[in-house]
Design an enzyme around this catalytic site. Structure first.
Site, short mmCIF file in Angstrom:
data_model
loop_
_atom_site.label_atom_id
_atom_site.label_comp_id
_atom_site.label_asym_id
_atom_site.label_seq_id
_atom_site.Cartn_x
_atom_site.Cartn_y
_atom_site.Cartn_z
N ASP A 171 0.81 -1.22 0.00
CA ASP A 171 0.00 0.00 0.00
C ASP A 171 0.85 1.27 0.00
OD1 ASP A 171 -1.99 -1.84 0.28
OD2 ASP A 171 -2.92 -0.90 2.04
N HIS A 197 3.58 -2.26 3.18
CA HIS A 197 3.63 -0.93 2.58
C HIS A 197 4.91 -0.80 1.78
CE1 HIS A 197 0.69 -0.63 5.78
NE2 HIS A 197 0.15 0.37 5.10
ZN ZN Z 1 -2.70 3.15 3.22
#
Ligand code: ZN
Length: 426
Positions: A234, A378
């Site tokens: 992400d 992430h």
């Molecule tokens: Zn996010």
């Protein structure tokens, strides 16, 4: 010994980096591509194309090639299919060229239909199945049930064909999964499956294509009978994506990147590389917006704006959406559902953004991972990229296929717009 190990690791990484550079050079070789990288020129070209399409130049070109063919701008016709699996019931309709499969079960009845049939055309999709012990069912068409609903006997074979005017313009391809192997394509009514030898069908895949074309092969690399996991990254794109992509490329794996729209324009080359690698482009809002706290129209605007950015970078919009923070309250689900999207969440949260510790992230994933998991990481931290570089080869060693969220969903019964998914366990 330790030094040798370290060196090996280094050389692997630099190969991945080299690969990335080569890919970059290839993309830059095209002069047109270079021109299109100038934002103002790209906008101008987009406007020109819009004008051309609006005034029918695209249709004119298509008509010149194939006078009887429908306009090129219409969505392509496709097959939809569904099956009743023993002990499971009917699956959702799966789209054209997507596998129909339910782990640990077998189909007992089958239906097919067409999507986007061109206006003014005649004919439909017809089919019959071979039911173990009782043979071929006889012709069914357009959504009718072939085989016995609620039955117990497995299907051994299937035949699918088109009739009417569409049969002159399109071919229909069918393949089946037996003993973990997809068969070759059977075309226009020829038999898929081995009938009468004590084998049954586990999965079915049907594709409609214009005459002279072949079905796209992208989805066939996933073996639905083997374990698989969807890694998701992400908040990018950003400068650590290249390292993650290098690690995926070295094992031929896929992942899904949920991108923040306003970051996309500055990293178009990375987004193109993701798409070229077979990774999935995901939508993570325009500005990491909390979809639980804004009205439906603002959610849809945020998703659309991000899709436009992804579309201009990679040529196609995002196929999946993850609401930032996993926040699905308020108008979120209704707004996404109306746009045809589900909310993709996760089962394993590595908390990599919090710990910023590669060892801990690696350990969280490797100690918890199960077949069908969606894993949240992430791509904007060095420690996360370092962890991914270690997790990716280890998951492959353990026998997992690294797949996109959509590949995982398709192998496990599909996704429905407006629903939430954190895993696709068997
Ligand atoms: Zn996010």
């Amino acid at each position: 010994m330790a030094a040798e190990k370290g060196e090996k690791k280094m050389s692997k990484r630099s190969t991945a980096r080299q690969k990335g550079r080569d890919r970059g050079q290839m993309q830059h070789r095209s002069a047109i591509h270079d021109l299109l990288r100038v934002p103002r020129l790209r906008l101008f070209m987009a406007i020109l194309c819009t004008i051309a399409l609006t005034f029918g130049m695209g249709n004119w070109a298509a008509d010149m090639k194939e006078p009887v063919q429908a306009a090129e701008t219409e969505p392509a016709m496709g097959a939809l299919c569904a099956a009743e699996y023993y002990g499971h019931g009917w699956t959702d309709w799966v789209p054209d060229n997507s596998p129909l499969f339910v782990s640990g079960s077998y189909p007992t009845a089958f239906r097919a239909a067409l999507s986007n049939q061109p206006e003014g055309s005649t004919g439909t999709i017809q089919y019959e199945v071979n039911v173990s012990g009782s043979g071929w069912t006889g012709t069914c068409e357009n959504g009718q049930t072939a085989g016995m609903e609620g039955g117990e006997m497995p299907l051994e074979g299937i035949r699918v064909w088109l009739n009417g005017s569409i049969a002159e313009l399109y071919d229909v391809f069918t393949r089946v999964l037996t003993d973990g192997q997809w068969s070759d394509w059977a075309v226009n009514g020829s038999e898929a499956g081995e009938v009468g030898v004590g084998k049954h069908i586990d999965g079915i895949r049907i594709a409609v294509v214009k005459k002279g074309e072949q079905p796209a092969e992208t989805a066939s690399t996933v073996d639905p009978s083997r374990p698989m996991v969807a890694l998701t990254f992400d908040d990018g794109p950003g400068r650590f994506d290249a390292q993650i992509l290098g690690a995926l490329e070295s094992v031929g794996g896929h992942a899904t990147f949920f991108m923040v729209g306003n970051r996309v324009g500055g990293h178009a080359d990375l987004v193109q590389r993701m798409a070229a690698d077979g990774c999935e482009l995901g939508n993570h809002s325009w500005n990491h917006d909390n979809f639980s706290k804004i009205p439906a129209a603002a959610i849809q605007n945020s998703v659309q704006q991000t899709n436009s950015a992804i579309q201009s970078a990679a040529g196609s919009p995002a196929t999946v959406v993850r609401p930032p923070y996993g926040a699905t309250g308020g108008s979120c689900m209704q707004a996404l559902g109306a746009m045809g999207y589900a909310a993709v969440l996760w089962r394993i949260d590595t908390l990599d953004w919090k710990t910023r510790n590669a060892d801990q992230t690696v350990n969280t994933v490797l100690s918890q991972v199960r077949d069908g998991d969606i894993i949240l990481m992430h791509s904007i931290y060095q420690q996360s990229a370092d962890a991914a570089s270690r997790i990716i080869p280890e998951l492959v060693n353990r026998g997992f296929q690294l797949v996109t969220v959509t590949e995982l969903a398709n192998a496990r019964g599909g996704m429905v717009p407006g629903a939430k998914y954190g895993a696709f366990h068997q």
